[in-house]
Write an enzyme that holds these catalytic residues in place. Sequence first.
Site, PDB file in Angstrom:
ATOM      1  N   GLU A 391       0.831  -1.222   0.000  1.00  0.00           N
ATOM      2  CA  GLU A 391       0.000   0.000   0.000  1.00  0.00           C
ATOM      3  C   GLU A 391       0.860   1.265   0.000  1.00  0.00           C
ATOM      4  O   GLU A 391       0.508   2.264  -0.629  1.00  0.00           O
ATOM      5  CB  GLU A 391      -0.971  -0.004   1.193  1.00  0.00           C
ATOM      6  CG  GLU A 391      -1.971  -1.158   1.201  1.00  0.00           C
ATOM      7  CD  GLU A 391      -2.784  -1.310  -0.076  1.00  0.00           C
ATOM      8  OE1 GLU A 391      -2.892  -0.341  -0.855  1.00  0.00           O
ATOM      9  OE2 GLU A 391      -3.294  -2.424  -0.323  1.00  0.00           O
ATOM     10  N   HIS A 397       3.873   6.204  -5.043  1.00  0.00           N
ATOM     11  CA  HIS A 397       3.646   6.423  -6.480  1.00  0.00           C
ATOM     12  C   HIS A 397       2.756   7.679  -6.650  1.00  0.00           C
ATOM     13  O   HIS A 397       3.073   8.588  -7.423  1.00  0.00           O
ATOM     14  CB  HIS A 397       2.941   5.187  -7.062  1.00  0.00           C
ATOM     15  CG  HIS A 397       2.855   5.168  -8.563  1.00  0.00           C
ATOM     16  ND1 HIS A 397       2.251   4.144  -9.250  1.00  0.00           N
ATOM     17  CD2 HIS A 397       3.269   6.041  -9.509  1.00  0.00           C
ATOM     18  CE1 HIS A 397       2.308   4.385 -10.556  1.00  0.00           C
ATOM     19  NE2 HIS A 397       2.915   5.532 -10.738  1.00  0.00           N
TER      20      HIS A 397
END
Length: 597
Positions: A391, A397
């Site tokens: 996660e 990201h």
Amino acid sequence: MNDKVIKKREEISEEFKWKLNKIYKDQEDWEKDFESLKNESTKIKEFEGKLGNKEEILNYLEFNEKISRKAEKLYVYAHMKCDEDTTNQNAQGDMNKIDAYMAELGSYSAFFVPEILALNDGFVEDLIKNDERFKLYEFMLKNILKEKKHVLTKDMEELLALASDCLDAPSSIHNMLTNADMTFEKIKDEDGDEVELTEGNYSTFIKSKNREVRCEALKKLFKEYKKLENTLATSLTASVKTFNFDAKVRKYNSPLEASLEPNDIPLSVYEKAIETINNNISSLHRYVKIKKKLLGLDEMHMYDLYVPIIEVKKEHVTFEEAVKIAHEGLNPLGEEYLDIFNKGIKSGWIDIYQNKGKRGGAYSWGSYDTMPYVLLNYNYELNDVSTLVHEMGHSIHSYYSRKTQPYYYAGYTLFCAEVASTTNEALLIHYLIEKEQDKNKKLFLINQELEQIRTTVFRQLMFAEFELFSHNTLNEGTSLTAEDYNTKWHELNVKYFGEDMIVDEDMDIEWARIPHFYSDFYVYQYATGYSAASAFAKSIINKEPDAVRKYLGFLSMGGSKYPIDILKDAGVDMTTPKPIEATLDRFNELLDMLEEL
């Protein structure tokens, strides 16, 4: 804290909760912003019919960004507030309000794409070429224009939109049939007690150490699907035909092209993935052979496939230890990445522990103007460390892409979405296997990674091969019966698992159980995503020149280019077999380790 008792939300210390108050101080603050959104957003409709004027296009894009950002922030906050305690009536009320409003808001801007497509040829290209202010929107506008030949007249688009609910019926029928109406016989568990078999507990029974339990579970589960095989075949055929109908109406050359072309993914990416796995199928045969030997079986059946080759005692890993392990595993990504990771832990990205009423599972979420939050239900197991890095991979990201990209390009496609999370998982398990001294624990970890590659790459590409067969056959006008589907599924299992696996007739109906077949050409992305992640992880671990810089570059690209180009810029070319081959190299390396231990 005592991890045996599930606490109420208010009993959990603030340091273990995400800081949603950084988005809105309180409900009143949210309410005020929601009212202002409702007042402002109707102005979007005022642009309708005016997009022949370049200033109006620019004004629309700027105003739409302002409204969308505010709406997303309200939406994300209301949903996360509800997820932290689903029994909170106020949070539920806010969530329902914003959900209903988002649908309405979507209808306000429905005119934009049709109006852009109705402009004279060359109009948009001229804007991009001659007006610096449009440079920012170049990729987005060109992407809209690319679809021009597949967009229908206004009347036909409206007709298809009105019919969309009916056309989704096969998926709804499959869902109701398999989740609500189907019931399974009772089976005897490991203690000899009769228990009702369900889709939910099947995954536990199929891993049982007791062979009779897992054999009975598989046979009784698939027996119920077999009874309904004609209905299930008809519903799958209807679903595939619906997709093929849409592809034909929109003037695509094939169903596969209809799925891949919008993201500019060459058809060869799909076809090469299947070809590469077929060329390396002997690696899976070798895995089956080794597993059969390690389990001490004379015959290997499909119900033996999921049983772990070794049992190890569960470790109790505190969250602080999990962070430390994650840190060590992600160390090859360098200081900059780890600093962001630590910042996330310290500044309240994560909602760590379970509480009464909290949504289960785990996710990474947020909007352009919030932190990239993470919901966990941390349960003190080694697997939870993997969930944490997965996660956080998504969240970092998002952190990079939001920091680097303008709003319109900050999101990323599904093709890229799982790459960052899986790269983190690959780095973590590589580290855990390398440092493990205990032979049994090492075996357990190696088996875990092998199973991950088997289920994410081999299995999903077998699914992809089945999908291509069903779409192409029906597209050519040939009908498919339950028997045809069964025969194809049997053939594929024999080919993929090799001579050491006995593929019993019970297995032939397994296709009927896969809900992903109702999301056309979706599953191959699990395999490509995993392979891209494997390629990144391999280059980072091997300290290849610029590997980390290129990877951070990938994280920073958001959706500013097509996914294939984003990956190619970072050194991973999905149009070649190399990324899948890198995954298969790792698979073989793990098999060598198994044989040596």
